[in-house]
Scaffold this motif. Sequence first.
Motif, PDB file in Angstrom:
ATOM      1  N   ASN A 145      -4.791  -0.980  -6.933  1.00 23.66           N
ATOM      2  CA  ASN A 145      -5.597   0.219  -6.836  1.00 23.66           C
ATOM      3  C   ASN A 145      -5.960   0.481  -5.388  1.00 23.66           C
ATOM      4  OD1 ASN A 145      -5.616   0.905  -9.493  1.00 23.66           O
ATOM      5  ND2 ASN A 145      -7.593  -0.041  -9.947  1.00 23.66           N
ATOM      6  N   LYS A 146      -5.653   1.676  -4.922  1.00 22.91           N
ATOM      7  CA  LYS A 146      -5.987   2.066  -3.554  1.00 22.91           C
ATOM      8  C   LYS A 146      -7.166   3.020  -3.611  1.00 22.91           C
ATOM      9  CE  LYS A 146      -1.233   1.641  -2.184  1.00 22.91           C
ATOM     10  NZ  LYS A 146      -0.016   2.369  -1.956  1.00 22.91           N
ATOM     11  N   GLU A 147      -8.018   2.931  -2.605  1.00 22.43           N
ATOM     12  CA  GLU A 147      -9.169   3.829  -2.539  1.00 22.43           C
ATOM     13  C   GLU A 147      -8.713   5.228  -2.150  1.00 22.43           C
ATOM     14  OE1 GLU A 147     -13.180   2.407  -1.554  1.00 22.43           O
ATOM     15  OE2 GLU A 147     -12.075   1.013  -0.263  1.00 22.43           O
ATOM     16  N   ARG A 180      -3.181   1.293   2.157  1.00 24.93           N
ATOM     17  CA  ARG A 180      -4.635   1.184   2.056  1.00 24.93           C
ATOM     18  C   ARG A 180      -5.273   2.273   1.201  1.00 24.93           C
ATOM     19  NH1 ARG A 180      -3.712  -0.315   7.483  1.00 24.93           N
ATOM     20  NH2 ARG A 180      -4.451  -2.414   7.857  1.00 24.93           N
ATOM     21  N   TYR A 181      -4.764   3.506   1.333  1.00 27.74           N
ATOM     22  CA  TYR A 181      -5.457   4.645   0.738  1.00 27.74           C
ATOM     23  C   TYR A 181      -4.496   5.618   0.077  1.00 27.74           C
ATOM     24  CZ  TYR A 181      -8.951   3.100   4.138  1.00 27.74           C
ATOM     25  OH  TYR A 181      -9.813   2.350   4.883  1.00 27.74           O
ATOM     26  N   VAL A 182      -5.068   6.427  -0.822  1.00 25.83           N
ATOM     27  CA  VAL A 182      -4.422   7.620  -1.341  1.00 25.83           C
ATOM     28  C   VAL A 182      -5.249   8.776  -0.794  1.00 25.83           C
ATOM     29  CG1 VAL A 182      -3.897   8.965  -3.404  1.00 25.83           C
ATOM     30  CG2 VAL A 182      -3.602   6.486  -3.426  1.00 25.83           C
ATOM     31  N   VAL A 183      -4.593   9.751  -0.166  1.00 26.46           N
ATOM     32  CA  VAL A 183      -5.304  10.867   0.455  1.00 26.46           C
ATOM     33  C   VAL A 183      -5.447  12.013  -0.543  1.00 26.46           C
ATOM     34  CG1 VAL A 183      -5.309  12.520   2.358  1.00 26.46           C
ATOM     35  CG2 VAL A 183      -4.372  10.217   2.715  1.00 26.46           C
ATOM     36  N   ASP A 184      -6.684  12.464  -0.730  1.00 26.08           N
ATOM     37  CA  ASP A 184      -6.957  13.644  -1.550  1.00 26.08           C
ATOM     38  C   ASP A 184      -7.268  14.791  -0.589  1.00 26.08           C
ATOM     39  OD1 ASP A 184      -7.914  15.700  -3.139  1.00 26.08           O
ATOM     40  OD2 ASP A 184      -9.099  14.372  -4.428  1.00 26.08           O
ATOM     41  N   PRO A 185      -6.319  15.724  -0.403  1.00 29.84           N
ATOM     42  CA  PRO A 185      -6.510  16.799   0.577  1.00 29.84           C
ATOM     43  C   PRO A 185      -7.583  17.807   0.188  1.00 29.84           C
ATOM     44  CG  PRO A 185      -4.488  17.147  -0.642  1.00 29.84           C
ATOM     45  CD  PRO A 185      -5.019  15.814  -1.067  1.00 29.84           C
ATOM     46  N   GLY A 232     -16.076   3.611   6.154  1.00 27.89           N
ATOM     47  CA  GLY A 232     -16.956   3.140   5.087  1.00 27.89           C
ATOM     48  C   GLY A 232     -17.092   1.633   5.180  1.00 27.89           C
ATOM     49  N   ASN A 233     -16.780   0.927   4.097  1.00 28.33           N
ATOM     50  CA  ASN A 233     -16.866  -0.532   4.080  1.00 28.33           C
ATOM     51  C   ASN A 233     -15.556  -1.213   4.457  1.00 28.33           C
ATOM     52  OD1 ASN A 233     -19.579  -0.542   3.243  1.00 28.33           O
ATOM     53  ND2 ASN A 233     -18.962  -0.245   1.111  1.00 28.33           N
ATOM     54  N   ASP A 234     -14.501  -0.428   4.687  1.00 28.95           N
ATOM     55  CA  ASP A 234     -13.195  -0.987   5.050  1.00 28.95           C
ATOM     56  C   ASP A 234     -13.107  -1.230   6.554  1.00 28.95           C
ATOM     57  OD1 ASP A 234     -12.399  -0.758   2.423  1.00 28.95           O
ATOM     58  OD2 ASP A 234     -11.321   1.111   2.729  1.00 28.95           O
ATOM     59  N   ARG A 269     -10.618  16.846  -0.722  1.00 24.72           N
ATOM     60  CA  ARG A 269     -11.920  16.205  -0.533  1.00 24.72           C
ATOM     61  C   ARG A 269     -12.141  15.792   0.908  1.00 24.72           C
ATOM     62  NH1 ARG A 269     -12.360  11.644  -4.937  1.00 24.72           N
ATOM     63  NH2 ARG A 269     -14.459  11.518  -4.101  1.00 24.72           N
ATOM     64  N   SER A 270     -13.405  15.644   1.273  1.00 26.82           N
ATOM     65  CA  SER A 270     -13.810  15.166   2.597  1.00 26.82           C
ATOM     66  C   SER A 270     -14.813  14.036   2.436  1.00 26.82           C
ATOM     67  CB  SER A 270     -14.484  16.286   3.394  1.00 26.82           C
ATOM     68  OG  SER A 270     -13.594  17.333   3.658  1.00 26.82           O
ATOM     69  N   TYR A 271     -14.787  13.111   3.377  1.00 27.36           N
ATOM     70  CA  TYR A 271     -15.790  12.049   3.485  1.00 27.36           C
ATOM     71  C   TYR A 271     -15.964  11.266   2.183  1.00 27.36           C
ATOM     72  CZ  TYR A 271     -16.634  15.366   7.235  1.00 27.36           C
ATOM     73  OH  TYR A 271     -16.475  16.249   8.281  1.00 27.36           O
ATOM     74  N   CYS A 272     -14.873  10.834   1.609  1.00 27.33           N
ATOM     75  CA  CYS A 272     -14.917  10.055   0.364  1.00 27.33           C
ATOM     76  C   CYS A 272     -15.481   8.657   0.599  1.00 27.33           C
ATOM     77  CB  CYS A 272     -13.518   9.921  -0.236  1.00 27.33           C
ATOM     78  SG  CYS A 272     -12.818  11.476  -0.771  1.00 27.33           S
ATOM     79  N   LEU A 273     -15.189   8.069   1.749  1.00 33.31           N
ATOM     80  CA  LEU A 273     -15.582   6.682   2.012  1.00 33.31           C
ATOM     81  C   LEU A 273     -16.644   6.547   3.090  1.00 33.31           C
ATOM     82  CD1 LEU A 273     -12.091   4.928   2.021  1.00 33.31           C
ATOM     83  CD2 LEU A 273     -13.717   5.126   0.144  1.00 33.31           C
ATOM     84  N   SER A 274     -16.981   7.628   3.758  1.00 29.86           N
ATOM     85  CA  SER A 274     -17.834   7.503   4.936  1.00 29.86           C
ATOM     86  C   SER A 274     -18.996   8.485   4.897  1.00 29.86           C
ATOM     87  CB  SER A 274     -17.003   7.727   6.197  1.00 29.86           C
ATOM     88  OG  SER A 274     -16.428   9.028   6.182  1.00 29.86           O
ATOM     89  N   THR A 275     -19.998   8.165   5.686  1.00 29.23           N
ATOM     90  CA  THR A 275     -21.164   9.031   5.828  1.00 29.23           C
ATOM     91  C   THR A 275     -21.317   9.414   7.297  1.00 29.23           C
ATOM     92  OG1 THR A 275     -22.594   7.109   6.130  1.00 29.23           O
ATOM     93  CG2 THR A 275     -22.364   7.961   3.876  1.00 29.23           C
ATOM     94  N   PRO A 276     -21.947  10.547   7.565  1.00 31.37           N
ATOM     95  CA  PRO A 276     -22.114  10.967   8.958  1.00 31.37           C
ATOM     96  C   PRO A 276     -23.043  10.018   9.710  1.00 31.37           C
ATOM     97  CG  PRO A 276     -23.305  12.446   7.488  1.00 31.37           C
ATOM     98  CD  PRO A 276     -22.528  11.497   6.623  1.00 31.37           C
TER      99      PRO A 276
END
Length: 150
Positions: free
Chosen positions: A2-4, A128-133, A98-100, A135-142
């Motif tokens: 499973n990739k984030e 590492r990841y699957v990109v969802d075009p 994010g946590n990665d 969406r924004s900021y799935c793993l991170s915060t400002p």
Amino acid sequence: MNKEIIGWREWVELPELSLGKIKAKIDTGARSSSIHAYDIEEFTRNNETWVRFTIHPDQHSDERVVGCEARVKDYRSITDSGGHKSMRYIVETEFRIGNDSFLAELSLFNRSSMLFRMLIGRTALKGRYVVDPARSYCLSTPPEVTTSEE
């Protein structure tokens, strides 16, 4: 495996460069990752090639200026999206989304005419990841905004 899921843009930290969080475009069309750098100067430290360079890490602003140094991993020809080739210094540094946390290559290039100061290409994303075009900021915060009291 499973990739984030990662969005088309994310906040990224490069702790070895002490930039804080920088907004990055996730670009599966680009092979390599790149960061806006200028005044790039090569020097030798402990018989290794290093570079010192300057970065404006904030999108739409040249106000904050950060000086950085990194060991050179390579100096190679990179072809941009318009088909133009240029020689660029390549450094390897820790990326945190994010946590990665992982090591990846980063080319140093003047991106002042581009919307994003950093671009993350598919080599850093691979496995590492699957990109969802959509969406924004799935793993991170400002970054946290600090206010000063006067």
